[in-house]
Design a protein around this motif. Structure first.
Motif, PDB file in Angstrom:
ATOM      1  N   PRO A 136       0.846  -1.195   0.000  1.00  0.00           N
ATOM      2  CA  PRO A 136       0.000   0.000   0.000  1.00  0.00           C
ATOM      3  C   PRO A 136       0.883   1.247   0.000  1.00  0.00           C
ATOM      4  O   PRO A 136       2.019   1.201   0.480  1.00  0.00           O
ATOM      5  N   LYS A 137       0.366   2.340  -0.538  1.00  0.00           N
ATOM      6  CA  LYS A 137       1.178   3.565  -0.607  1.00  0.00           C
ATOM      7  C   LYS A 137       1.250   4.246   0.758  1.00  0.00           C
ATOM      8  O   LYS A 137       2.246   4.853   1.119  1.00  0.00           O
ATOM      9  N   ALA A 138       0.149   4.169   1.516  1.00  0.00           N
ATOM     10  CA  ALA A 138       0.058   4.947   2.757  1.00  0.00           C
ATOM     11  C   ALA A 138       0.837   4.282   3.888  1.00  0.00           C
ATOM     12  O   ALA A 138       0.953   3.057   3.953  1.00  0.00           O
ATOM     13  N   GLU A 139       1.355   5.099   4.777  1.00  0.00           N
ATOM     14  CA  GLU A 139       1.935   4.594   6.013  1.00  0.00           C
ATOM     15  C   GLU A 139       0.830   4.561   7.069  1.00  0.00           C
ATOM     16  O   GLU A 139      -0.115   5.307   6.986  1.00  0.00           O
ATOM     17  N   PRO A 140       0.915   3.687   8.093  1.00  0.00           N
ATOM     18  CA  PRO A 140       1.999   2.739   8.359  1.00  0.00           C
ATOM     19  C   PRO A 140       1.855   1.421   7.597  1.00  0.00           C
ATOM     20  O   PRO A 140       2.680   0.540   7.760  1.00  0.00           O
ATOM     21  N   ALA A 141       0.804   1.318   6.777  1.00  0.00           N
ATOM     22  CA  ALA A 141       0.535   0.034   6.109  1.00  0.00           C
ATOM     23  C   ALA A 141       1.724  -0.409   5.264  1.00  0.00           C
ATOM     24  O   ALA A 141       2.064  -1.591   5.208  1.00  0.00           O
ATOM     25  N   LYS A 142       2.387   0.552   4.626  1.00  0.00           N
ATOM     26  CA  LYS A 142       3.496   0.208   3.736  1.00  0.00           C
ATOM     27  C   LYS A 142       4.639  -0.446   4.513  1.00  0.00           C
ATOM     28  O   LYS A 142       5.122  -1.525   4.162  1.00  0.00           O
ATOM     29  N   THR A 143       5.065   0.209   5.585  1.00  0.00           N
ATOM     30  CA  THR A 143       6.174  -0.303   6.407  1.00  0.00           C
ATOM     31  C   THR A 143       5.824  -1.666   7.005  1.00  0.00           C
ATOM     32  O   THR A 143       6.653  -2.578   7.041  1.00  0.00           O
ATOM     33  N   ILE A 144       4.577  -1.789   7.470  1.00  0.00           N
ATOM     34  CA  ILE A 144       4.170  -3.049   8.108  1.00  0.00           C
ATOM     35  C   ILE A 144       4.102  -4.174   7.073  1.00  0.00           C
ATOM     36  O   ILE A 144       4.548  -5.294   7.324  1.00  0.00           O
ATOM     37  N   SER A 145       3.580  -3.872   5.873  1.00  0.00           N
ATOM     38  CA  SER A 145       3.521  -4.885   4.807  1.00  0.00           C
ATOM     39  C   SER A 145       4.921  -5.372   4.451  1.00  0.00           C
ATOM     40  O   SER A 145       5.150  -6.567   4.234  1.00  0.00           O
ATOM     41  N   LYS A 146       5.853  -4.430   4.387  1.00  0.00           N
ATOM     42  CA  LYS A 146       7.237  -4.783   4.055  1.00  0.00           C
ATOM     43  C   LYS A 146       7.814  -5.700   5.140  1.00  0.00           C
ATOM     44  O   LYS A 146       8.483  -6.694   4.856  1.00  0.00           O
ATOM     45  N   VAL A 177      -0.898   2.446  16.618  1.00  0.00           N
ATOM     46  CA  VAL A 177      -1.863   2.452  17.724  1.00  0.00           C
ATOM     47  C   VAL A 177      -1.643   3.691  18.602  1.00  0.00           C
ATOM     48  O   VAL A 177      -2.593   4.346  19.045  1.00  0.00           O
ATOM     49  N   ALA A 178      -0.365   4.047  18.793  1.00  0.00           N
ATOM     50  CA  ALA A 178      -0.050   5.246  19.579  1.00  0.00           C
ATOM     51  C   ALA A 178      -0.625   6.490  18.903  1.00  0.00           C
ATOM     52  O   ALA A 178      -1.036   7.450  19.552  1.00  0.00           O
ATOM     53  N   ALA A 179      -0.680   6.442  17.568  1.00  0.00           N
ATOM     54  CA  ALA A 179      -1.212   7.590  16.821  1.00  0.00           C
ATOM     55  C   ALA A 179      -2.739   7.524  16.700  1.00  0.00           C
ATOM     56  O   ALA A 179      -3.347   8.321  15.978  1.00  0.00           O
ATOM     57  N   GLY A 180      -3.344   6.542  17.369  1.00  0.00           N
ATOM     58  CA  GLY A 180      -4.810   6.510  17.415  1.00  0.00           C
ATOM     59  C   GLY A 180      -5.498   5.456  16.561  1.00  0.00           C
ATOM     60  O   GLY A 180      -6.723   5.424  16.470  1.00  0.00           O
ATOM     61  N   ALA A 181      -4.709   4.589  15.909  1.00  0.00           N
ATOM     62  CA  ALA A 181      -5.344   3.548  15.076  1.00  0.00           C
ATOM     63  C   ALA A 181      -6.028   2.506  15.965  1.00  0.00           C
ATOM     64  O   ALA A 181      -5.562   2.202  17.063  1.00  0.00           O
ATOM     65  N   ASP A 182      -7.123   1.964  15.474  1.00  0.00           N
ATOM     66  CA  ASP A 182      -7.847   0.911  16.188  1.00  0.00           C
ATOM     67  C   ASP A 182      -7.137  -0.421  15.927  1.00  0.00           C
ATOM     68  O   ASP A 182      -7.031  -0.854  14.780  1.00  0.00           O
ATOM     69  N   PRO A 183      -6.651  -1.078  16.989  1.00  0.00           N
ATOM     70  CA  PRO A 183      -5.842  -2.305  16.773  1.00  0.00           C
ATOM     71  C   PRO A 183      -6.579  -3.400  16.007  1.00  0.00           C
ATOM     72  O   PRO A 183      -5.983  -4.084  15.177  1.00  0.00           O
ATOM     73  N   ILE A 184      -7.877  -3.560  16.260  1.00  0.00           N
ATOM     74  CA  ILE A 184      -8.596  -4.631  15.554  1.00  0.00           C
ATOM     75  C   ILE A 184      -8.764  -4.279  14.073  1.00  0.00           C
ATOM     76  O   ILE A 184      -8.656  -5.134  13.195  1.00  0.00           O
ATOM     77  N   LYS A 185      -8.978  -2.994  13.787  1.00  0.00           N
ATOM     78  CA  LYS A 185      -9.050  -2.572  12.387  1.00  0.00           C
ATOM     79  C   LYS A 185      -7.715  -2.800  11.683  1.00  0.00           C
ATOM     80  O   LYS A 185      -7.676  -3.125  10.499  1.00  0.00           O
ATOM     81  N   MET A 186      -6.626  -2.651  12.437  1.00  0.00           N
ATOM     82  CA  MET A 186      -5.294  -2.866  11.853  1.00  0.00           C
ATOM     83  C   MET A 186      -5.136  -4.300  11.346  1.00  0.00           C
ATOM     84  O   MET A 186      -4.456  -4.556  10.366  1.00  0.00           O
ATOM     85  N   ILE A 187      -5.770  -5.247  12.038  1.00  0.00           N
ATOM     86  CA  ILE A 187      -5.681  -6.652  11.609  1.00  0.00           C
ATOM     87  C   ILE A 187      -6.297  -6.803  10.223  1.00  0.00           C
ATOM     88  O   ILE A 187      -5.692  -7.351   9.301  1.00  0.00           O
ATOM     89  N   ASP A 188      -7.522  -6.267  10.073  1.00  0.00           N
ATOM     90  CA  ASP A 188      -8.234  -6.427   8.795  1.00  0.00           C
ATOM     91  C   ASP A 188      -7.662  -5.556   7.695  1.00  0.00           C
ATOM     92  O   ASP A 188      -7.612  -5.949   6.533  1.00  0.00           O
ATOM     93  N   ASP A 189      -7.252  -4.335   8.068  1.00  0.00           N
ATOM     94  CA  ASP A 189      -6.882  -3.350   7.043  1.00  0.00           C
ATOM     95  C   ASP A 189      -5.411  -3.397   6.658  1.00  0.00           C
ATOM     96  O   ASP A 189      -5.038  -2.954   5.577  1.00  0.00           O
ATOM     97  N   VAL A 190      -4.563  -3.897   7.568  1.00  0.00           N
ATOM     98  CA  VAL A 190      -3.120  -3.855   7.298  1.00  0.00           C
ATOM     99  C   VAL A 190      -2.479  -5.245   7.322  1.00  0.00           C
ATOM    100  O   VAL A 190      -1.800  -5.642   6.370  1.00  0.00           O
TER     101      VAL A 190
END
Length: 253
Positions: free
Chosen positions: A31-41, A59-72
């Motif tokens: 994905p182009k956007a961070e943090p998804a890009k770094t995590i995918s790598k 998560v520190a920046a406010g992301a929902d951890p469960i959404k991170m599972i599905d989205d990233v």
């Protein structure tokens, strides 16, 4: 004849391979956007610490951890399995990536205090008498990485235990692996005992000794040549495909 010999008999994909490393191919899919890009790598590279580090920041920046599972995490792992499906990377890479991704899922679960709803439940086992569990381990990892809950019965699992687990867990699918010809006959027994109990659960069978000719001899059996067939089969079951349709899809006629 002034043919250029360097162009003869080069498989077209060799030319592609030269131009593009697996890393390049993965990078195109990130994905182009961070943090998804770094995590995918980090998932692609199988770096557990970097996956968790990336999630921490998000998560520190406010992301929902469960959404991170599905989205990233899930899409990051899909990049890996897609490249595996086309033969660009190999199973050891997939296993490392699956471990890194599962470490990320564990972190997200801890952070949120809840777990994502699994897509479904699968019971995995190695045939009675067989102690070779690498195949089953890969199947379980790929299923978990694809979002399924796995009940892993381990290796050398007596038929009685398999039947008891299926009755108790009511899975959408059962998988069995066997490396030795002598042990794969346990699958036929599992099949017969399930049918006696009126349980018609798709039973994916694979492993070194197992071949399609054997699996087609019993009603619930669906032959999975590759470990990656397990999540594919689970997706088809979710989509409402019947046992007959599974066999049609996975069996070479």
């Amino acid at each position: 004849m002034d043919l250029d010999p360097s162009k003869i008999l080069i498989r077209y994909n060799v030319q592609m391979e030269k131009a593009q490393t697996p890393e390049d191919m993965a990078a195109e899919k990130y994905p182009k956007a961070e943090p998804a890009k770094t995590i995918s790598k980090a998932i692609f590279e199988g770096e557990e610490d970097d996956v968790v580090e990336g999630l921490k920041k998000a998560v520190a920046a406010g992301a929902d951890p469960i959404k991170m599972i599905d989205d990233v995490l899930m899409p990051g792992m899909k990049i890996v399995t897609d490249l595996y499906d086309i033969g660009v990377i190999f199973l050891p890479n997939v296993m490392m990536s699956a471990d890194a991704m599962l470490a990320g899922i564990e972190y997200c679960k801890e952070k949120s205090g809840s777990a994502p709803t699994p897509k479904g439940k699968v019971v995995c086992h190695v045939a009675e008498g067989d102690v070779h569990d690498i195949g089953k381990t890969i199947v379980a990892a790929l299923l978990r990485a694809a979002g399924y809950e796995v009940v892993d019965l381990g290796r050398d699992v007596p038929v009685d235990e398999v039947i008891a687990a299926v009755k108790k867990e009511k899975p959408m699918m059962l998988t069995g692996t066997a490396l030795m010809t002598t042990t794969m006959y346990a699958f036929k027994e599992v099949n017969d005992r399930l049918l006696e109990a009126g349980i018609k659960v798709p039973f994916q069978c694979g492993g070194g000794a197992v071949n399609q000719d054997f699996v087609v001899t019993y009603e619930l059996g669906v032959y999975g040549e590759e470990a990656a067939n397990a999540p594919q089969m689970a997706e088809m079951i979710l989509a409402g495909k019947s046992l007959k349709q599974l066999k049609e899809h996975f069996h070479m006629h």
